[in-house]
Design a protein around this motif. Structure first.
Motif, PDB file in Angstrom:
ATOM      1  N   SER A  43       6.525  29.061  32.281  1.00 22.85           N
ATOM      2  CA  SER A  43       6.832  30.204  31.440  1.00 22.85           C
ATOM      3  C   SER A  43       5.811  30.223  30.300  1.00 22.85           C
ATOM      4  O   SER A  43       4.724  29.684  30.442  1.00 22.85           O
ATOM      5  CB  SER A  43       8.264  30.114  30.921  1.00 22.85           C
ATOM      6  N   ARG A  44       6.152  30.818  29.198  1.00 29.65           N
ATOM      7  CA  ARG A  44       5.231  30.879  28.063  1.00 29.65           C
ATOM      8  C   ARG A  44       5.877  30.324  26.806  1.00 29.65           C
ATOM      9  O   ARG A  44       5.700  30.860  25.712  1.00 29.65           O
ATOM     10  CB  ARG A  44       4.763  32.318  27.842  1.00 29.65           C
ATOM     11  N   PHE A  45       6.624  29.243  26.987  1.00 32.87           N
ATOM     12  CA  PHE A  45       7.267  28.602  25.842  1.00 32.87           C
ATOM     13  C   PHE A  45       6.250  27.750  25.093  1.00 32.87           C
ATOM     14  O   PHE A  45       5.339  27.169  25.690  1.00 32.87           O
ATOM     15  CB  PHE A  45       8.447  27.754  26.301  1.00 32.87           C
ATOM     16  N   THR A  46       6.426  27.677  23.799  1.00 34.59           N
ATOM     17  CA  THR A  46       5.475  26.963  22.967  1.00 34.59           C
ATOM     18  C   THR A  46       6.209  26.242  21.836  1.00 34.59           C
ATOM     19  O   THR A  46       7.437  26.247  21.770  1.00 34.59           O
ATOM     20  CB  THR A  46       4.447  27.957  22.384  1.00 34.59           C
ATOM     21  N   GLY A  47       5.433  25.595  20.957  1.00 32.06           N
ATOM     22  CA  GLY A  47       6.032  24.906  19.824  1.00 32.06           C
ATOM     23  C   GLY A  47       6.444  23.486  20.157  1.00 32.06           C
ATOM     24  O   GLY A  47       6.250  23.009  21.281  1.00 32.06           O
ATOM     25  N   PRO A  48       7.032  22.779  19.203  1.00 30.93           N
ATOM     26  CA  PRO A  48       7.470  21.397  19.430  1.00 30.93           C
ATOM     27  C   PRO A  48       8.764  21.329  20.224  1.00 30.93           C
ATOM     28  O   PRO A  48       9.512  22.307  20.309  1.00 30.93           O
ATOM     29  CB  PRO A  48       7.680  20.875  18.008  1.00 30.93           C
ATOM     30  N   LEU A  49       9.003  20.167  20.812  1.00 30.06           N
ATOM     31  CA  LEU A  49      10.262  19.927  21.510  1.00 30.06           C
ATOM     32  C   LEU A  49      11.302  19.498  20.485  1.00 30.06           C
ATOM     33  O   LEU A  49      11.115  18.482  19.803  1.00 30.06           O
ATOM     34  CB  LEU A  49      10.094  18.835  22.577  1.00 30.06           C
ATOM     35  N   PRO A  50      12.396  20.236  20.327  1.00 29.07           N
ATOM     36  CA  PRO A  50      13.394  19.883  19.307  1.00 29.07           C
ATOM     37  C   PRO A  50      14.138  18.594  19.663  1.00 29.07           C
ATOM     38  O   PRO A  50      14.450  18.346  20.829  1.00 29.07           O
ATOM     39  CB  PRO A  50      14.341  21.089  19.304  1.00 29.07           C
ATOM     40  N   HIS A  51      14.408  17.790  18.648  1.00 26.10           N
ATOM     41  CA  HIS A  51      15.157  16.549  18.854  1.00 26.10           C
ATOM     42  C   HIS A  51      16.568  16.830  19.374  1.00 26.10           C
ATOM     43  O   HIS A  51      17.182  15.970  20.004  1.00 26.10           O
ATOM     44  CB  HIS A  51      15.243  15.756  17.549  1.00 26.10           C
ATOM     45  N   ASP A  52      17.057  18.040  19.120  1.00 27.06           N
ATOM     46  CA  ASP A  52      18.424  18.370  19.510  1.00 27.06           C
ATOM     47  C   ASP A  52      18.618  18.415  21.017  1.00 27.06           C
ATOM     48  O   ASP A  52      19.760  18.434  21.492  1.00 27.06           O
ATOM     49  CB  ASP A  52      18.825  19.714  18.899  1.00 27.06           C
ATOM     50  N   LEU A  53      17.518  18.424  21.783  1.00 22.13           N
ATOM     51  CA  LEU A  53      17.669  18.342  23.232  1.00 22.13           C
ATOM     52  C   LEU A  53      18.371  17.050  23.640  1.00 22.13           C
ATOM     53  O   LEU A  53      18.993  16.974  24.699  1.00 22.13           O
ATOM     54  CB  LEU A  53      16.296  18.422  23.915  1.00 22.13           C
ATOM     55  N   SER A  54      18.279  16.042  22.786  1.00 24.14           N
ATOM     56  CA  SER A  54      18.904  14.752  23.087  1.00 24.14           C
ATOM     57  C   SER A  54      20.424  14.823  23.038  1.00 24.14           C
ATOM     58  O   SER A  54      21.106  13.874  23.441  1.00 24.14           O
ATOM     59  CB  SER A  54      18.417  13.689  22.103  1.00 24.14           C
ATOM     60  N   LEU A  55      20.966  15.945  22.557  1.00 25.02           N
ATOM     61  CA  LEU A  55      22.428  16.118  22.506  1.00 25.02           C
ATOM     62  C   LEU A  55      22.993  16.558  23.852  1.00 25.02           C
ATOM     63  O   LEU A  55      24.212  16.577  24.040  1.00 25.02           O
ATOM     64  CB  LEU A  55      22.796  17.153  21.435  1.00 25.02           C
ATOM     65  N   LEU A  56      22.109  16.894  24.790  1.00 25.23           N
ATOM     66  CA  LEU A  56      22.554  17.360  26.113  1.00 25.23           C
ATOM     67  C   LEU A  56      22.832  16.158  27.011  1.00 25.23           C
ATOM     68  O   LEU A  56      22.115  15.889  27.978  1.00 25.23           O
ATOM     69  CB  LEU A  56      21.485  18.269  26.725  1.00 25.23           C
ATOM     70  N   HIS A  57      23.893  15.439  26.712  1.00 25.31           N
ATOM     71  CA  HIS A  57      24.156  14.144  27.350  1.00 25.31           C
ATOM     72  C   HIS A  57      24.460  14.245  28.842  1.00 25.31           C
ATOM     73  O   HIS A  57      24.326  13.252  29.567  1.00 25.31           O
ATOM     74  CB  HIS A  57      25.315  13.436  26.634  1.00 25.31           C
ATOM     75  N   ARG A  58      24.840  15.426  29.327  1.00 23.62           N
ATOM     76  CA  ARG A  58      25.119  15.580  30.757  1.00 23.62           C
ATOM     77  C   ARG A  58      23.862  15.931  31.560  1.00 23.62           C
ATOM     78  O   ARG A  58      23.909  15.988  32.791  1.00 23.62           O
ATOM     79  CB  ARG A  58      26.176  16.667  30.975  1.00 23.62           C
ATOM     80  N   LEU A  59      22.768  16.174  30.874  1.00 23.55           N
ATOM     81  CA  LEU A  59      21.562  16.671  31.523  1.00 23.55           C
ATOM     82  C   LEU A  59      21.029  15.688  32.562  1.00 23.55           C
ATOM     83  O   LEU A  59      20.836  14.506  32.293  1.00 23.55           O
ATOM     84  CB  LEU A  59      20.487  16.939  30.468  1.00 23.55           C
ATOM     85  N   LYS A  60      20.778  16.215  33.774  1.00 22.41           N
ATOM     86  CA  LYS A  60      20.203  15.422  34.857  1.00 22.41           C
ATOM     87  C   LYS A  60      18.798  15.894  35.234  1.00 22.41           C
ATOM     88  O   LYS A  60      18.004  15.113  35.758  1.00 22.41           O
ATOM     89  CB  LYS A  60      21.098  15.486  36.101  1.00 22.41           C
ATOM     90  N   PHE A  61      18.509  17.164  34.969  1.00 20.67           N
ATOM     91  CA  PHE A  61      17.221  17.745  35.344  1.00 20.67           C
ATOM     92  C   PHE A  61      16.640  18.486  34.151  1.00 20.67           C
ATOM     93  O   PHE A  61      17.286  19.378  33.595  1.00 20.67           O
ATOM     94  CB  PHE A  61      17.408  18.707  36.529  1.00 20.67           C
ATOM     95  N   LEU A  62      15.416  18.115  33.765  1.00 24.04           N
ATOM     96  CA  LEU A  62      14.729  18.781  32.657  1.00 24.04           C
ATOM     97  C   LEU A  62      13.277  19.002  33.055  1.00 24.04           C
ATOM     98  O   LEU A  62      12.518  18.041  33.229  1.00 24.04           O
ATOM     99  CB  LEU A  62      14.807  17.943  31.386  1.00 24.04           C
ATOM    100  N   SER A  63      12.894  20.263  33.229  1.00 17.34           N
ATOM    101  CA  SER A  63      11.513  20.597  33.559  1.00 17.34           C
ATOM    102  C   SER A  63      10.954  21.603  32.557  1.00 17.34           C
ATOM    103  O   SER A  63      11.462  22.725  32.446  1.00 17.34           O
ATOM    104  CB  SER A  63      11.390  21.168  34.977  1.00 17.34           C
ATOM    105  N   LEU A  64       9.921  21.177  31.849  1.00 18.35           N
ATOM    106  CA  LEU A  64       9.205  22.032  30.898  1.00 18.35           C
ATOM    107  C   LEU A  64       7.753  22.173  31.337  1.00 18.35           C
ATOM    108  O   LEU A  64       6.880  22.491  30.538  1.00 18.35           O
ATOM    109  CB  LEU A  64       9.295  21.431  29.491  1.00 18.35           C
ATOM    110  N   ARG A  65       7.503  21.929  32.602  1.00 19.08           N
ATOM    111  CA  ARG A  65       6.148  21.933  33.166  1.00 19.08           C
ATOM    112  C   ARG A  65       5.440  23.275  32.941  1.00 19.08           C
ATOM    113  O   ARG A  65       6.042  24.341  33.029  1.00 19.08           O
ATOM    114  CB  ARG A  65       6.235  21.653  34.668  1.00 19.08           C
ATOM    115  N   ASN A  66       4.137  23.161  32.701  1.00 23.03           N
ATOM    116  CA  ASN A  66       3.250  24.326  32.647  1.00 23.03           C
ATOM    117  C   ASN A  66       3.679  25.349  31.596  1.00 23.03           C
ATOM    118  O   ASN A  66       3.921  26.519  31.896  1.00 23.03           O
ATOM    119  CB  ASN A  66       3.149  24.982  34.031  1.00 23.03           C
ATOM    120  N   ASN A  67       3.760  24.877  30.361  1.00 24.81           N
ATOM    121  CA  ASN A  67       3.954  25.732  29.203  1.00 24.81           C
ATOM    122  C   ASN A  67       2.892  25.334  28.177  1.00 24.81           C
ATOM    123  O   ASN A  67       1.876  24.736  28.551  1.00 24.81           O
ATOM    124  CB  ASN A  67       5.368  25.575  28.643  1.00 24.81           C
ATOM    125  N   THR A  68       3.101  25.638  26.919  1.00 27.85           N
ATOM    126  CA  THR A  68       2.142  25.218  25.891  1.00 27.85           C
ATOM    127  C   THR A  68       2.853  24.488  24.760  1.00 27.85           C
ATOM    128  O   THR A  68       2.585  24.733  23.581  1.00 27.85           O
ATOM    129  CB  THR A  68       1.352  26.429  25.342  1.00 27.85           C
TER     130      THR A  68
END
Length: 225
Positions: free
Chosen positions: A110-135
Motif C-alpha cells: 500500500s502507501r503507508f508511511t511514517g513510524p511504526l507505533p509502539h501501540d501495535l504491541s497491544l494487539l496481543h492476539r495478533l498472529k499475522f502482521l505484514s507491512l511489506r512494501n510500504n515506506t
C-alpha cells in the motif's frame, strides 16, 4: 451529599454488573469501539483515489461489512484488517492498538508511511502482521516482542533504520520473519537463532554487520538448511 455519593457508586456498580452479565451488550459496545477506531484510521487517509473507504466505511453500515474488515463469528469483534494492494496513503494511528481481538493485520503493498507505533504491541492476539512494501521509516519498536502469539512478521521492503531488536528472541511462536530490503544496521542478534519454530528468515539487502555463529541453525530445527 453522602447519599448522592453512594447513589453514584451504586449506579456505577450496577452498570458494570449489568454489562458483565449481558454479553450481547458488552459485544455491542466492543464492536462500537472497533468501529470508532477504524473510523479514526479513515481520518488519517490522505489519499484514496479509488474511494475504497470513502464510500464504504461509514457509520450507516455495519462495520463487519466494510471492505477489508473481517469479524470473528465467535466474539463478534474485528479480527482481521486487510488493506493490502490498495492505493491508500496514510500513517498508522496509535489507536489501532485498541483492536484487541485483531488476529491478522495486512497492509502489504500500500502507501503507508511514517513510524511504526509502539501501540501495535497491544494487539496481543495478533498472529499475522505484514507491512511489506510500504515506506515506513524509523526504527523497529522493541515492544513488538510482546506479540508472543505472532507467527508471521513481514517488515520487508520499507525504509526502516536502526538495529534488529534483541528482544525479538521472545517471539517463540514466530515461523516466518522477513526484514529484508530495509536500511537496518548493526549485528544480527543471536537471540533470533533461538526461535525454535522459525521456518524462514530473510535479512538480505540491509546494512547489517558482524559475523554469524557457526551453529546458528542448531536450535532452528524447522528452517531450510
Amino acid at each position: 451529599m453522602m447519599k448522592i455519593y453512594h447513589s453514584i457508586l451504586a449506579y456505577a456498580f450496577l452498570t458494570i454488573t449489568f454489562q458483565m452479565h449481558h454479553p450481547c451488550l458488552s459485544t455491542t459496545l466492543g464492536l462500537a469501539d472497533d468501529q470508532t477506531t477504524l473510523l479514526l484510521l479513515k481520518t488519517r487517509i490522505t489519499s484514496d483515489p479509488s474511494r475504497i473507504l470513502a464510500t464504504n466505511w461509514t457509520s450507516s453500515s455495519p462495520v463487519c461489512s466494510w471492505i477489508g474488515v473481517t469479524c470473528s463469528p465467535r466474539h463478534h469483534r474485528v479480527s482481521a484488517l486487510n488493506l493490502s494492494h490498495t492505493t491508500l496513503s496514510s500513517t498508522i494511528p496509535p489507536e489501532l492498538g485498541r483492536l484487541s481481538f485483531l488476529v491478522s493485520l495486512d497492509l502489504t503493498s500500500s502507501r503507508f508511511t511514517g513510524p511504526l507505533p509502539h501501540d501495535l504491541s497491544l494487539l496481543h492476539r495478533l498472529k499475522f502482521l505484514s507491512l511489506r512494501n510500504n515506506t515506513f521509516t524509523g526504527s523497529i519498536p522493541t515492544s513488538l516482542s510482546n506479540l508472543t502469539n505472532l507467527q508471521t512478521l513481514d517488515l520487508s521492503s520499507n525504509s526502516l533504520t536502526g538495529e534488529i531488536p534483541n528482544e525479538f528472541g521472545r517471539l517463540q511462536s514466530l515461523q516466518y520473519l522477513w526484514i529484508e530490503s530495509n536500511r537496518l544496521s548493526g549485528a544480527i542478534p543471536l537471540s533470533i537463532f533461538n526461535m525454535s519454530k522459525l521456518v524462514t528468515l530473510a535479512l538480505r539487502e540491509n546494512e547489517l554487520s558482524g559475523s554469524l555463529p557457526a551453529d546458528m541453525c542448531a536450535n532452528l530445527p524447522f528452517i531450510d538448511k
